[in-house]
Design an enzyme around this catalytic site. Structure first.
Site, PDB file in Angstrom:
ATOM      1  N   LEU A 136      61.337  54.400  -2.178  1.00 50.70           N
ATOM      2  CA  LEU A 136      62.435  54.811  -3.409  1.00 50.70           C
ATOM      3  C   LEU A 136      61.276  55.193  -4.548  1.00 50.70           C
ATOM      4  CD1 LEU A 136      64.668  56.319  -4.538  1.00 50.70           C
ATOM      5  CD2 LEU A 136      65.235  54.207  -5.756  1.00 50.70           C
ATOM      6  N   ASN A 172      60.748  46.835  -0.907  1.00 48.55           N
ATOM      7  CA  ASN A 172      61.154  48.091  -1.616  1.00 48.55           C
ATOM      8  C   ASN A 172      61.099  47.920  -2.880  1.00 48.55           C
ATOM      9  OD1 ASN A 172      59.650  49.377   0.807  1.00 48.55           O
ATOM     10  ND2 ASN A 172      61.698  49.777   1.530  1.00 48.55           N
ATOM     11  N   LYS A 178      57.303  46.602  -8.875  1.00 45.81           N
ATOM     12  CA  LYS A 178      55.515  46.582  -9.515  1.00 45.81           C
ATOM     13  C   LYS A 178      55.101  46.875 -10.345  1.00 45.81           C
ATOM     14  CE  LYS A 178      51.132  45.542  -7.100  1.00 45.81           C
ATOM     15  NZ  LYS A 178      51.066  45.441  -5.468  1.00 45.81           N
ATOM     16  N   ALA A 187      70.384  40.241  -6.666  1.00 43.73           N
ATOM     17  CA  ALA A 187      72.391  39.457  -6.830  1.00 43.73           C
ATOM     18  C   ALA A 187      71.923  38.544  -6.101  1.00 43.73           C
ATOM     19  CB  ALA A 187      72.942  40.740  -6.627  1.00 43.73           C
ATOM     20  N   TYR A 218      73.354  37.785   6.648  1.00 41.37           N
ATOM     21  CA  TYR A 218      72.770  37.580   5.129  1.00 41.37           C
ATOM     22  C   TYR A 218      72.626  36.234   4.704  1.00 41.37           C
ATOM     23  CZ  TYR A 218      76.259  38.480   1.156  1.00 41.37           C
ATOM     24  OH  TYR A 218      75.929  38.940  -0.420  1.00 41.37           O
ATOM     25  N   GLU A 236      52.262  38.780  -8.216  1.00 37.38           N
ATOM     26  CA  GLU A 236      51.794  40.287  -8.623  1.00 37.38           C
ATOM     27  C   GLU A 236      52.764  39.894 -10.568  1.00 37.38           C
ATOM     28  OE1 GLU A 236      50.589  42.824  -6.738  1.00 37.38           O
ATOM     29  OE2 GLU A 236      50.840  42.058  -4.741  1.00 37.38           O
TER      30      GLU A 236
HETATM   31  O1  LIG Z   1      83.486  37.541  -1.833  1.00 37.36           O
HETATM   32  C1  LIG Z   1      82.528  36.706  -1.917  1.00 37.36           C
HETATM   33  O2  LIG Z   1      82.167  37.341  -2.894  1.00 37.36           O
HETATM   34  C2  LIG Z   1      82.033  36.548  -0.952  1.00 37.36           C
HETATM   35  O3  LIG Z   1      82.277  36.858  -0.065  1.00 37.36           O
HETATM   36  C3  LIG Z   1      81.801  36.274   1.538  1.00 37.36           C
HETATM   37  O4  LIG Z   1      81.970  35.064   1.809  1.00 37.36           O
HETATM   38  P1  LIG Z   1      83.720  33.866   1.951  1.00 37.36           P
HETATM   39  O5  LIG Z   1      83.937  32.844   1.033  1.00 37.36           O
HETATM   40  O6  LIG Z   1      83.124  33.583   3.275  1.00 37.36           O
HETATM   41  O7  LIG Z   1      84.822  35.432   1.900  1.00 37.36           O
HETATM   42  P2  LIG Z   1      86.204  35.651   2.321  1.00 37.36           P
HETATM   43  O8  LIG Z   1      85.401  36.075   3.618  1.00 37.36           O
HETATM   44  O9  LIG Z   1      86.788  36.561   1.239  1.00 37.36           O
HETATM   45  O10 LIG Z   1      86.469  34.762   3.035  1.00 37.36           O
HETATM   46  C4  LIG Z   1      87.256  33.352   2.040  1.00 37.36           C
HETATM   47  C5  LIG Z   1      87.919  32.056   2.711  1.00 37.36           C
HETATM   48  O11 LIG Z   1      89.091  32.399   3.123  1.00 37.36           O
HETATM   49  C6  LIG Z   1      89.266  32.965   4.570  1.00 37.36           C
HETATM   50  N1  LIG Z   1      90.013  34.170   4.734  1.00 37.36           N
HETATM   51  C7  LIG Z   1      89.698  35.348   4.890  1.00 37.36           C
HETATM   52  C8  LIG Z   1      90.136  36.503   5.898  1.00 37.36           C
HETATM   53  C9  LIG Z   1      91.515  36.509   5.143  1.00 37.36           C
HETATM   54  O12 LIG Z   1      92.415  37.412   6.040  1.00 37.36           O
HETATM   55  N2  LIG Z   1      92.162  34.582   5.803  1.00 37.36           N
HETATM   56  C10 LIG Z   1      91.305  33.998   5.295  1.00 37.36           C
HETATM   57  O13 LIG Z   1      92.039  32.812   5.782  1.00 37.36           O
HETATM   58  C11 LIG Z   1      87.677  32.571   5.455  1.00 37.36           C
HETATM   59  O14 LIG Z   1      87.590  32.021   6.460  1.00 37.36           O
HETATM   60  C12 LIG Z   1      87.578  31.793   4.025  1.00 37.36           C
HETATM   61  O15 LIG Z   1      87.539  30.048   4.343  1.00 37.36           O
HETATM   62  C13 LIG Z   1      80.653  36.324   1.087  1.00 37.36           C
HETATM   63  O16 LIG Z   1      80.155  35.664   2.281  1.00 37.36           O
HETATM   64  C14 LIG Z   1      79.910  36.247  -0.271  1.00 37.36           C
HETATM   65  O17 LIG Z   1      78.739  36.797   0.010  1.00 37.36           O
HETATM   66  C15 LIG Z   1      80.200  36.491  -1.673  1.00 37.36           C
HETATM   67  O18 LIG Z   1      80.202  36.154  -2.543  1.00 37.36           O
END
Ligand SMILES: O=C(O)[C@H]1O[C@H](OP(=O)(O)OP(=O)(O)OC[C@H]2O[C@@H](n3ccc(=O)[nH]c3=O)[C@H](O)[C@@H]2O)[C@H](O)[C@@H](O)[C@@H]1O
Length: 404
Positions: A136, A172, A178, A187, A218, A236
């Site tokens: 970009l 990018n 730079k 983030a 990820y 840089e």
């Molecule tokens: O919410 C965020 O900001 C983060 O979400 C995710 O990480 P994670 O902690 O795995 O997020 P969720 O998918 O919200 O899961 C949180 C926990 O809830 C559980 N979960 C999720 C969804 C559901 O319907 N039921 C349930 O039990 C998951 O197994 C996990 O243990 C992303 O990978 C992170 O980058 C991000 O920062």
């Protein structure tokens, strides 16, 4: 591609209902609530909009929230990649209200135009539909680099694309920083710690990540993105800031986001089972989006160049969290257990000692208050939707990610 029809976009804005406006800005902090003071005008701030000055010298563009009037030294040209997404759009609101020129870049994979449509046509705002895996060329002073799917459902949907976004895309953006001598804030994520062996997680911890598991696209993508930042800093002299963001929630989360907050709230609001993956003893710490935005802006302004955790320290098991949401929403949902997810981190809680000392930052919004705003947002979204929304579950899409 630049938005070619600002007049049409602004025309739509003019007819946003009061309720809609309330929900667009429903999540703002006290500082941000000035955004709610829309000025009604016959042209709604279309191109060729009229502007006038308020008594305090701020600029009021008709049909838009009042933004500060900065002089040319203070006003920055700020690029927000992923600016049409959940966190990005809240950040854009704050930067616009502060009086900066804001460029949003988004490929709309998980971002949505409606998250930023209230700014379209504003003289300080530019929307660029662009995928950052391609270079970009624009002129900017600061880059908030947020572009990447963040929900496990979304980032596992196309792992190669997730890796490309976080590696090629970050390269990018660092190349742009730079060339333009811009400062770049990445983030990053708590996921760089993987399934952590130390608790709470401090920035000096190197993490425990499975490099070939379903989350690796990820986790490793963000780890490489951090590595790239410090490579460009050393080689840089690009100025970089790295925020390690812990679980964040709030209005404008996608209805099909698939993360735990939106899933549980949507399930409870629709009286369908609340789905816990595994035994529900895994923990998370949830921060409200306005706290995160505050932390990101402070980090960008600070002189601190090493990674900083941004998150709320209040930790809950997912089982407790299901009960909290069930309690607040009410209704008849039962709480059920589904198979556990592979490599799901067992415990997660940020150590924010560093953020407190170098940024003077700590989260302010209590869980009950943030959840009330989030639930109100989803309730309103559901009212506008004719059909029921079935929250996206990992097991419906990703059989490989479920533990046997
Ligand atoms: O919410 C965020 O900001 C983060 O979400 C995710 O990480 P994670 O902690 O795995 O997020 P969720 O998918 O919200 O899961 C949180 C926990 O809830 C559980 N979960 C999720 C969804 C559901 O319907 N039921 C349930 O039990 C998951 O197994 C996990 O243990 C992303 O990978 C992170 O980058 C991000 O920062």
């Amino acid at each position: 591609m630049f938005c070619s029809a600002p007049a049409i976009c602004s025309f739509r804005l003019l007819f946003l209902s009061e309720k809609r406006r309330e929900f667009i800005f429903g999540s703002q902090t006290a500082e941000e609530t000035s955004a709610e003071r829309f000025v009604s005008s016959p042209n709604g701030g279309m191109n060729g909009e009229t502007k006038d000055r308020t008594t305090n010298g701020n600029v009021r563009s008709h049909g838009y929230p009042e933004v500060r009037n900065l002089n040319y030294k203070e006003r920055k040209r700020i690029l927000v990649t992923g600016g049409a997404g959940f966190v990005g759009s809240h950040l854009v609101d704050r930067l616009m209200l502060e009086g900066h020129e804001v460029y949003v870049v988004d490929n709309y994979f998980t971002g949505r135009k409606k998250n930023i449509e209230h700014w379209i046509g504003h003289g300080n705002f530019e929307m660029i539909q662009h995928d950052i895996v391609n270079p970009l060329f624009i002129e900017v002073d600061e880059i908030y680099h947020l572009a990447s799917p963040a929900s496990p459902i979304h980032y596992m949907y196309n792992p190669i694309k997730t890796i490309k976004t976080n590696t090629l895309g970050t390269m990018n953006m660092l190349g742009l920083a730079k060339r333009t001598r811009a400062k770049l804030l990445l983030a990053s994520t708590s996921e760089v710690y993987g399934d952590p062996e130390i608790h709470p997680q401090v920035e000096t911890y190197w993490g425990h990540v499975n490099p070939i598991g379903p989350r690796a696209c990820y986790d490793e993508g963000k780890r490489v993105a951090e590595t790239l930042c410090y490579g460009y800093e050393q080689q840089e002299e690009v100025q970089v800031r790295v925020a390690r963001i812990f679980n964040t929630y709030g209005p404008r989360m996608h209805m099909e986001d698939g993360r735990v907050v939106s899933n549980f709230v949507l399930q409870a609001l629709q009286n369908v089972p609340i789905t816990i993956y595994g035994d529900g003893e895994q923990t998370r710490s949830f921060q409200y989006v306005s706290d995160l935005v505050d932390g990101l802006i402070r980090l960008m302004k600070s002189d601190y160049t090493q990674p900083v955790n941004l998150g709320n320290q209040e930790e809950h098991t997912i089982k407790e969290f299901a009960e909290i949401i069930h309690e607040i929403v009410g209704g008849t949902s039962e709480i059920i257990n589904k198979p556990a997810v592979i490599d799901d981190p067992r415990r997660r809680r940020p150590d924010i000692t560093l953020a407190k000392s170098v940024l003077g930052w700590s989260p302010k919004v209590p869980l009950a208050e943030g959840l009330a705003k989030t639930i109100a947002y989803f309730r309103n979204e559901l009212e506008k939707t004719a059909q029921p929304i079935r929250p996206v579950n990992l097991d419906s899409f990703f059989h490989y990610s479920i533990q046997a």
